[in-house]
Design a protein around this motif. Structure first.
Motif, mmCIF file in Angstrom:
data_model
loop_
_atom_site.group_PDB
_atom_site.id
_atom_site.type_symbol
_atom_site.label_atom_id
_atom_site.label_comp_id
_atom_site.label_asym_id
_atom_site.label_seq_id
_atom_site.Cartn_x
_atom_site.Cartn_y
_atom_site.Cartn_z
ATOM 1 N N SER A 134 -37.665 26.545 -11.363
ATOM 2 C CA SER A 134 -38.439 26.457 -12.593
ATOM 3 C C SER A 134 -37.859 25.757 -13.592
ATOM 4 N N ARG A 135 -38.570 24.752 -14.305
ATOM 5 C CA ARG A 135 -38.120 24.097 -14.853
ATOM 6 C C ARG A 135 -39.817 23.635 -16.200
ATOM 7 N N LEU A 153 -31.828 21.955 -16.883
ATOM 8 C CA LEU A 153 -31.237 22.207 -16.052
ATOM 9 C C LEU A 153 -29.832 22.590 -16.464
ATOM 10 N N GLY A 154 -29.171 22.417 -17.291
ATOM 11 C CA GLY A 154 -27.756 22.842 -17.330
ATOM 12 C C GLY A 154 -26.989 22.072 -16.983
ATOM 13 N N PRO A 200 -27.001 14.402 -17.126
ATOM 14 C CA PRO A 200 -27.977 13.087 -17.068
ATOM 15 C C PRO A 200 -27.413 12.682 -15.469
ATOM 16 N N SER A 201 -26.057 12.882 -15.529
ATOM 17 C CA SER A 201 -25.933 12.123 -13.552
ATOM 18 C C SER A 201 -25.844 13.051 -12.231
ATOM 19 N N ASP A 202 -25.947 14.395 -12.821
ATOM 20 C CA ASP A 202 -26.265 15.103 -12.324
ATOM 21 C C ASP A 202 -27.911 15.767 -11.577
ATOM 22 N N VAL A 203 -28.518 14.738 -12.533
ATOM 23 C CA VAL A 203 -30.112 14.566 -12.177
ATOM 24 C C VAL A 203 -30.425 13.397 -11.499
ATOM 25 N N VAL A 204 -30.748 14.104 -9.708
ATOM 26 C CA VAL A 204 -30.738 12.142 -8.883
ATOM 27 C C VAL A 204 -32.282 12.444 -8.762
ATOM 28 N N LYS A 205 -32.644 10.782 -9.106
ATOM 29 C CA LYS A 205 -33.845 10.097 -8.889
ATOM 30 C C LYS A 205 -33.576 10.282 -6.998
ATOM 31 N N SER A 206 -35.037 10.674 -6.653
ATOM 32 C CA SER A 206 -35.826 10.180 -5.056
ATOM 33 C C SER A 206 -36.670 9.326 -5.184
ATOM 34 N N LEU A 207 -36.139 8.007 -5.469
ATOM 35 C CA LEU A 207 -37.441 6.847 -4.969
ATOM 36 C C LEU A 207 -37.050 6.392 -3.488
#
Length: 158
Positions: free
Chosen positions: A27-28, A41-42, A45-52
């Protein structure tokens, strides 16, 4: 989901399990920026992956997984896919194609198993991506995700 069907998180978990992929859903709180989301999320930014979800000219779709701090490169993705035209569909079309609203989209549990194209920069680490519902993120090992979903790995971002 209001129809009494499984929630987005449940769909993610069931599909990940069916693919032998370990997933941790957390949860966030809502975040206004990529940097805020990563901080919550700790991770970086590059570890947050956008799923397009991307629409092909023939009306079919694909998933493009891109690090949060990068943008999809349309020219590179078109070259890898081998087509002349790709586009981002309107939000309601993306919802119809995946069963997920923008901001929650993930290949895991999509109502249709569209092909997955992953930017080469996500490999070799644990990443966070959409978990099928607002207010949640899913952590997965990127290499395991790529293997589980037979993703094509290539340079598809700038």
């Amino acid at each position: 989901m209001s129809d009494g069907g499984p929630t987005g998180r449940q769909r993610v978990r069931v599909d990940a399990e069916a693919h032998g992929l370990a997933v941790e859903i957390v949860s966030r709180p809502a975040a206004d920026t990529l940097e805020d989301a990563a901080s919550l999320l700790g991770v970086g930014p590059s570890d947050v992956v956008k799923s397009l979800v991307v629409r092909r000219h023939d009306g079919s779709f694909l998933f493009a997984l891109v690090p949060g701090d990068r943008q999809i490169s349309w020219a590179k993705l078109r070259s890898v896919v081998g087509v002349n035209k790709l586009s981002l569909p309107r939000p309601e079309i993306a919802l119809d194609a995946t069963g997920y609203e923008r901001g929650t989209i993930t290949p895991l549990g999509s109502t249709t198993a569209w092909p997955v194209f992953a930017d080469e920069r996500i490999t070799g680490r644990r990443v966070a991506l959409g978990a099928g519902e607002h207010g949640y993120s899913a952590f997965v090992d990127a290499d395991a995700l790529i293997t589980a979903y037979a993703a094509t790995v290539a340079d598809i971002s700038d």
